[in-house]
Design an enzyme around this catalytic site. Structure first.
Site, PDB file in Angstrom:
ATOM      1  N   ASP A 158       1.267  -2.909 -10.420  1.00  0.00           N
ATOM      2  CA  ASP A 158       1.843  -2.346  -9.208  1.00  0.00           C
ATOM      3  C   ASP A 158       1.731  -0.832  -9.313  1.00  0.00           C
ATOM      4  OD1 ASP A 158       3.403  -2.438  -6.735  1.00  0.00           O
ATOM      5  OD2 ASP A 158       4.956  -1.499  -7.949  1.00  0.00           O
ATOM      6  N   THR A 192       3.263   1.836  -7.755  1.00  0.00           N
ATOM      7  CA  THR A 192       4.486   2.617  -7.854  1.00  0.00           C
ATOM      8  C   THR A 192       5.270   2.203  -9.089  1.00  0.00           C
ATOM      9  OG1 THR A 192       4.568   2.718  -5.449  1.00  0.00           O
ATOM     10  CG2 THR A 192       6.571   3.308  -6.642  1.00  0.00           C
ATOM     11  N   ASP A 221       8.074  -2.885 -11.085  1.00  0.00           N
ATOM     12  CA  ASP A 221       9.452  -2.439 -11.278  1.00  0.00           C
ATOM     13  C   ASP A 221      10.308  -2.633 -10.036  1.00  0.00           C
ATOM     14  OD1 ASP A 221       8.393  -0.531  -9.628  1.00  0.00           O
ATOM     15  OD2 ASP A 221       9.191   1.183 -10.733  1.00  0.00           O
TER      16      ASP A 221
END
Length: 796
Positions: free
Chosen positions: A307, A309, A549
């Site tokens: 991911d 970000t 996250d």
């Protein structure tokens, strides 16, 4: 969304319990006191290391030797005690590390007491506590909502339904669910063992030894060994009592000498120790391994889904400017942005950057009348205001390619900014209600908000490491595909120049898998699509690791072979991930991969040593039964050889650095090497024994025969050790030479000769034994080369 009339008074926040009320509940035992276990208990560790099938077999044989004597033939019993003690010590050490790390990664909810929100540990929550919720928070106990502001909760871990559920005051919330959007507070109605969280927390952080190819393979091997041992041992007992009918004590000693080496007693222990030490090593790097096989699993993955970000970029962003649209006033838009920032009590990273550049003071006089929390599925948020002049307006803030119609002039500017790796949001006015599905379709765009993301300094090196190791990295993000591609290109990621918009991905699993195999960067991926993409890759036989996250990563993390979460990520991701990077350092992943490869490669090495001994012992016992002769060795001889050629070397080899790529079919590879090696060792030592029996006669002949066979067997096993220790380094060569020196010392020191009953008589037979070992070594090299060539062809 929440709507309030202009004249409606916003209710004051509930104060929560008072200190006295908390004390009363603590006194009554109404506390969420379920301990979060990050490892097995001390009792379980001791029991698991002591009460094993093979310890029971060895223990019985040891007791038999204690009866018939002498004690030196029972040395194998003391070796088992030492090995078990080492295993207990290492696992207790890893338990201490995991328990310490689990405290760092433990959820710490915000609880409102005496009107003040305070962060506390989950074990400090009491019945009727008022617990605040923000995006990404885990619901840690069961309760009933007291406040809700656009609160959406993901209950997929409980119900399997992926769609978030809108919650209102009075609704029940279950522990184990996660906040996707909005905020609120709930009253705890079930705490301690009554709450479902007690089960989920234990499952999420348990120190386990399951679903591991290594451990499953070893268990299968040990099952085979047990079945082979039983008939072989029965035949050996009958033959030894028939041959040695004049001396039952000698028959018992020879029988035990034949049965004891069949047991690969240290193999399970060394595997556990290698895993446990791996956990401790990674713990020093602030990497919490919530399940032991995760170390092995990450070393086996061939696709890592990242991911953007929080993984490639840091959480923070900065506003770099506004691009005004349709003649909008920049100062007015700045006040709108300040009002939007002030309206959201739980701002995400983008809104936090806006708040930093446009502080709430700029929106003085603006009064909020409603909010729409950001949703990763919707990709925009909103708020309704009464402006200082009395006018009412509703504003949306979100992704331009979602809010703007196709072909809009502003999208060209968005694409250009995205090409530079910048993130762009659109702010615009809508006449429809905020929760109207067509609110975005009738937006009047006002400005583009340009934000710059902060790249992680270690991300580029980590991506290069995976590329060098043949692991394919896939960036899967909810952001604009071109923007994600630009970020990945800055980090030097192969294939980043051809990003794919996930909205155009085919729905079929096979078709999606084909696109995923070819592409490297995917943008505008929905949470459900992330899950589908993981499944599509797995359908092609890939071992998939997923990092993330955010709450939108939970489903994909849960379905991936290995889930990796950042320590600063949401409670949702930390709960379902097998590996948590507590220091948020993406660069820790190569160390996890390296640790897994060390464990897999080294356990394969030592398993070959242990199983060579097992194969040799079974075959030699069968030869002895067929020839009806005394078993060539006493237990003390095989204990000495096992210590010098397996026990001590395997401990060092199991903990050594090893960068060899993990390969499947652990059992097949180990047996392909150990079976011919065991056969050659058995035949060579048996031939040496027969030669010695033919040469020696009279008193003491049996000791001389055994000594000659022991010399051949030692040389053969050292040869196997020398092959397994390749490729050579200075310490590996030193290890092999040290073991040879140890045997020479035993042969050269008189009292050690007597203790181990080793006496080489004359020159002819000992040198013949050496010659037989040399011939056996040539056969070993040929067998090893042949198996290696087959392995290489199978890989290619």
């Amino acid at each position: 969304m929440t709507e309030r009339a202009d004249t409606e008074v916003v209710p004051a926040r509930l104060p929560g319990l008072s200190s006295d009320q908390v004390a009363q509940r603590v006194e009554r035992g109404e506390v969420n006191d379920v301990p979060v276990r990050s490892s097995r208990s001390t009792t379980e560790i001791v029991r698991a290391n002591v009460l094993t099938r093979f310890n029971a077999i060895i223990g019985v044989l040891f007791l038999v030797i204690l009866v018939v004597g002498p004690l030196q033939d029972g040395l194998f019993g003391f070796v088992i005690v030492a090995n078990t003690a080492i295993g207990i010590f290492q696992e207790l050490r890893s338990k201490h590390t995991l328990d310490s790390l689990a405290v760092i990664g433990e959820a710490r909810p915000m609880v409102r007491r005496d009107g003040t929100a305070t962060e506390i540990g989950t074990s400090e929550i009491v019945l009727d506590d008022l617990i605040e919720l923000s995006p990404g928070d885990k619901v840690v106990v069961d309760g009933r909502l007291a406040e809700a502001d656009g609160l959406e909760i993901d209950e997929s871990l409980l119900t399997g339904e992926a769609d978030p559920v809108l919650k209102r005051p009075g609704d029940e919330v279950m522990s184990g669910s996660f906040v996707v959007a909005g905020g609120g507070a709930f009253t705890a109605t079930k705490v301690g063992r009554e709450a479902y969280a007690a089960q989920l927390a234990e499952e999420a952080s348990r120190f386990t030894l399951v679903d591991s190819e290594l451990r499953n393979g070893i268990s299968r091997i040990l099952k085979w060994v047990t079945w082979m041992m039983v008939p072989t041992a029965v035949g050996l007992i009958i033959s030894q009592f028939t041959v040695e009918n004049h001396d039952w004590r000698e028959a018992v000693r020879r029988t035990v000498g034949g049965i004891a080496p069949m047991v690969p007693e240290g193999l399970v222990l060394l595997t556990s120790v290698a895993f446990a030490i791996g956990v401790v090593r990674l713990g020093r790097r602030q990497c919490l391994v919530q399940e032991l096989p995760a170390i092995e699993g990450l070393a086996r993955v061939d696709v890592v889904c990242l991911d953007k970000t929080g993984t490639l970029t840091e959480g923070g962003m900065d506003v770099t400017g506004l691009r005004m649209l349709d003649g909008a006033d920049e100062a007015f838009v700045g006040r709108v942005l300040a009002a939007l920032g002030r309206s959201d009590p739980h701002p995400n990273a983008s809104l936090q950057a806006i708040v930093a550049s446009y502080p709430p003071a700029l929106a003085e006089g603006w009064r909020g009348t409603g909010t729409l929390a950001f949703s990763s599925a919707r990709k925009y948020s909103g708020a309704a205001f009464t402006e200082p002049g009395g006018g009412a307006a509703r504003w949306l803030l979100g992704a331009p390619d979602v809010l703007l119609p196709e072909g809009h002039d502003a999208l060209a500017e968005v694409d250009r900014l995205n090409d530079e790796g910048l993130r762009v949001l659109l702010v615009g006015r809508t006449e429809r209600e905020l929760d109207d599905p067509r609110a975005a379709a009738e937006i009047v765009p006002q400005a583009l908000v340009v934000l710059e993301q902060r790249l992680r300094p270690d991300a580029g090196d980590t991506l290069r490491y995976f590329a060098e190791q043949g692991v394919h990295a896939k960036v899967i993000s909810g952001d604009n595909a071109v923007s994600v591609g630009a970020v990945a290109a800055k980090l030097g990621m192969p294939g980043a120049q051809r990003p794919v918009d996930a909205r155009r991905l085919p729905a079929g699993r096979d078709e999606m898998a084909e696109v995923l195999d070819e592409g490297a960067v995917f943008g505008r991926v929905t949470p459900q699509q992330k899950r589908d993409m993981v499944g599509a890759l797995q359908s092609r036989g890939h071992n998939v690791a997923m990092t993330g996250d955010g709450v939108n990563d939970v489903l994909a993390l849960k379905d991936a072979d290995i889930g990796v979460s950042m320590g600063s990520g949401s409670e949702a991701t930390r709960a379902v991930a097998q590996i948590v990077l507590l220091d948020n350092s993406f660069s820790t992943l190569p160390y996890v991969v390296a640790e897994g490869r060390r464990v897999i490669g080294n356990i394969t090495r030592v398993a070959t040593l242990f199983l060579t001994k097992t194969v040799f012992s079974v075959l030699l016992a069968l030869l002895v039964v067929f020839w009806q002769i005394p078993y060539p060795f006493l237990p003390r001889h095989l204990t000495l050889l096992s210590t010098l050629t397996i026990g001590v070397p395997s401990f060092f080899l199991a903990l050594a650095p090893n960068k060899e790529r993990a390969r499947p079919d652990f059992v097949g590879r180990v047996m392909r090497y150990s079976t011919p090696a065991g056969v050659v060792c058995a035949v060579a030592s048996f031939v040496a024994y027969l030669v010695a029996r033919h040469h020696y006669t009279g008193a003491g002949a049996l000791d001389a025969e055994t000594s000659a066979a022991t010399l051949t067997l030692f040389l053969m096993e050292v040869w196997v050790l020398a092959i397994v220790a390749r490729p050579y380094t200075w310490w590996r060569i030193g290890l092999v030479l040290a073991m040879v020196l140890g045997f020479v010392v035993v042969l050269g020191v008189p009292w050690l000769q007597r203790f181990f009953a080793l006496r080489l008589v004359g020159d002819e037979v000992p040198w013949t034994a050496v010659g037989i070992a040399a011939a056996g070594g040539v056969v070993l090299e040929f067998c090893w080369a042949w198996v290696s060539r087959r392995e290489a062809r199978a890989q290619s």
